[in-house]
Design an enzyme around this catalytic site. Sequence first.
Site, PDB file in Angstrom:
ATOM      1  N   GLY A  34       4.434  13.533   3.578  1.00 20.96           N
ATOM      2  CA  GLY A  34       5.862  13.804   3.682  1.00 20.96           C
ATOM      3  C   GLY A  34       6.611  12.666   4.353  1.00 20.96           C
ATOM      4  N   ALA A  35       7.836  12.964   4.840  1.00 15.18           N
ATOM      5  CA  ALA A  35       8.731  11.928   5.384  1.00 15.18           C
ATOM      6  C   ALA A  35       8.848  10.800   4.357  1.00 15.18           C
ATOM      7  CB  ALA A  35       8.237  11.423   6.731  1.00 15.18           C
ATOM      8  N   ALA A  38      11.117   5.105  -0.128  1.00 14.22           N
ATOM      9  CA  ALA A  38      11.058   4.484  -1.449  1.00 14.22           C
ATOM     10  C   ALA A  38       9.640   4.068  -1.833  1.00 14.22           C
ATOM     11  CB  ALA A  38      11.989   3.272  -1.499  1.00 14.22           C
ATOM     12  N   GLY A  39       8.802   3.773  -0.844  1.00 11.30           N
ATOM     13  CA  GLY A  39       7.415   3.439  -1.149  1.00 11.30           C
ATOM     14  C   GLY A  39       6.675   4.606  -1.771  1.00 11.30           C
ATOM     15  N   HIS A  40       6.832   5.793  -1.177  1.00 13.41           N
ATOM     16  CA  HIS A  40       6.212   6.986  -1.760  1.00 13.41           C
ATOM     17  C   HIS A  40       6.736   7.246  -3.175  1.00 13.41           C
ATOM     18  CE1 HIS A  40       5.931   8.106   2.653  1.00 13.41           C
ATOM     19  NE2 HIS A  40       4.686   8.260   2.268  1.00 13.41           N
ATOM     20  N   GLY A 150      -1.060   3.935  -2.049  1.00 14.14           N
ATOM     21  CA  GLY A 150      -0.409   2.659  -1.795  1.00 14.14           C
ATOM     22  C   GLY A 150      -1.354   1.638  -1.193  1.00 14.14           C
ATOM     23  N   GLU A 151      -1.118   0.367  -1.520  1.00 14.18           N
ATOM     24  CA  GLU A 151      -1.948  -0.708  -0.987  1.00 14.18           C
ATOM     25  C   GLU A 151      -1.611  -1.061   0.459  1.00 14.18           C
ATOM     26  OE1 GLU A 151      -1.866  -4.085  -3.598  1.00 14.18           O
ATOM     27  OE2 GLU A 151      -3.206  -3.137  -5.060  1.00 14.18           O
ATOM     28  N   LYS A 152      -0.526  -0.522   1.010  1.00 17.07           N
ATOM     29  CA  LYS A 152      -0.231  -0.803   2.419  1.00 17.07           C
ATOM     30  C   LYS A 152      -1.393  -0.329   3.286  1.00 17.07           C
ATOM     31  CE  LYS A 152       2.664   1.575   5.021  1.00 17.07           C
ATOM     32  NZ  LYS A 152       1.916   1.888   6.276  1.00 17.07           N
ATOM     33  N   SER A 188       7.381   2.344   5.871  1.00 18.91           N
ATOM     34  CA  SER A 188       6.469   3.280   6.522  1.00 18.91           C
ATOM     35  C   SER A 188       7.287   4.395   7.146  1.00 18.91           C
ATOM     36  CB  SER A 188       5.660   2.569   7.618  1.00 18.91           C
ATOM     37  OG  SER A 188       4.978   3.516   8.431  1.00 18.91           O
TER      38      SER A 188
END
Length: 285
Positions: A34-35, A38-40, A150-152, A188
Amino acid sequence: MPAVTTVRTVADLRSHVAKWRKEGERVALVPTMGALHAGHLSLVTLARGKADRVVVSIFINPIQFGPREDFKTYPRQEASDLDKLAKAGADLVFVPDGAEMYPEGFSTRVKVFDLTDDLCGAARPNHFEGVATVVTKLLLQAGPDLAVFGEKDYQQLLVVRRLVRDLNIPVEIVGAPIVREEDGLALSSRNVYLSPAERKTAPLLYRTISEVAANLAKGEGADAAALAGRFKLEAAGFRIDYVAVRDPETLKPLSGPVKPGTRVLAAAYLGKTRLIDNVAVSAKA
């Protein structure tokens, strides 16, 4: 915009997926806590391009947080998240509570060895055991054809790929590129913890590991390049967990000149906020 369909039990999740399976549709899963930012949402977009149906899970997993970490304060904004997912085109959102995921008497853990020995595994003991356990459960609960990460969280991505391989779970794991702010800071959910002054300093993490990667591409040795990056971040006020140059598949430490694709990974604190990031070394210019 109609509200996105939301389910809160494994039985309801499986009922929806079974209907899609009966129609021969390809299903993707995007696990989140959650939270959403745009990355999600970029993960949802990527999933939509690879599947007919997209399931997004929202679950803040208590067993991947340490006793002094931010489980209780981690941002919770379900209504906003569901609105974003409706606009992003998710077909179903799975929002279980703790009792649904870990009912009374739950006593099983999934542990991936080797890949979790250091980096975030050393800095956050038991973190990856919690991640591996919840991801295994989500994959078995949803039974997707593919799942997007995600690759982060690069070490997490490799851990998930390994557990899927080792446990013969029939799912494709897709890595998605890091999404960044205009100044380079990786998106993040924890960025909201940064003070205004810390937020101005935070993009230096990405700039520094990018410099490390550029120096590696020019032939500089791994140890020297990583140490220079560490000194630069410390001078700017970061408290370093690690700046590391690693094999992109095994995460084994590298020294001397490295090959293109080698990963530069870093984790550091600004104030109370832990930031992580990584970049790949490009081919020599």
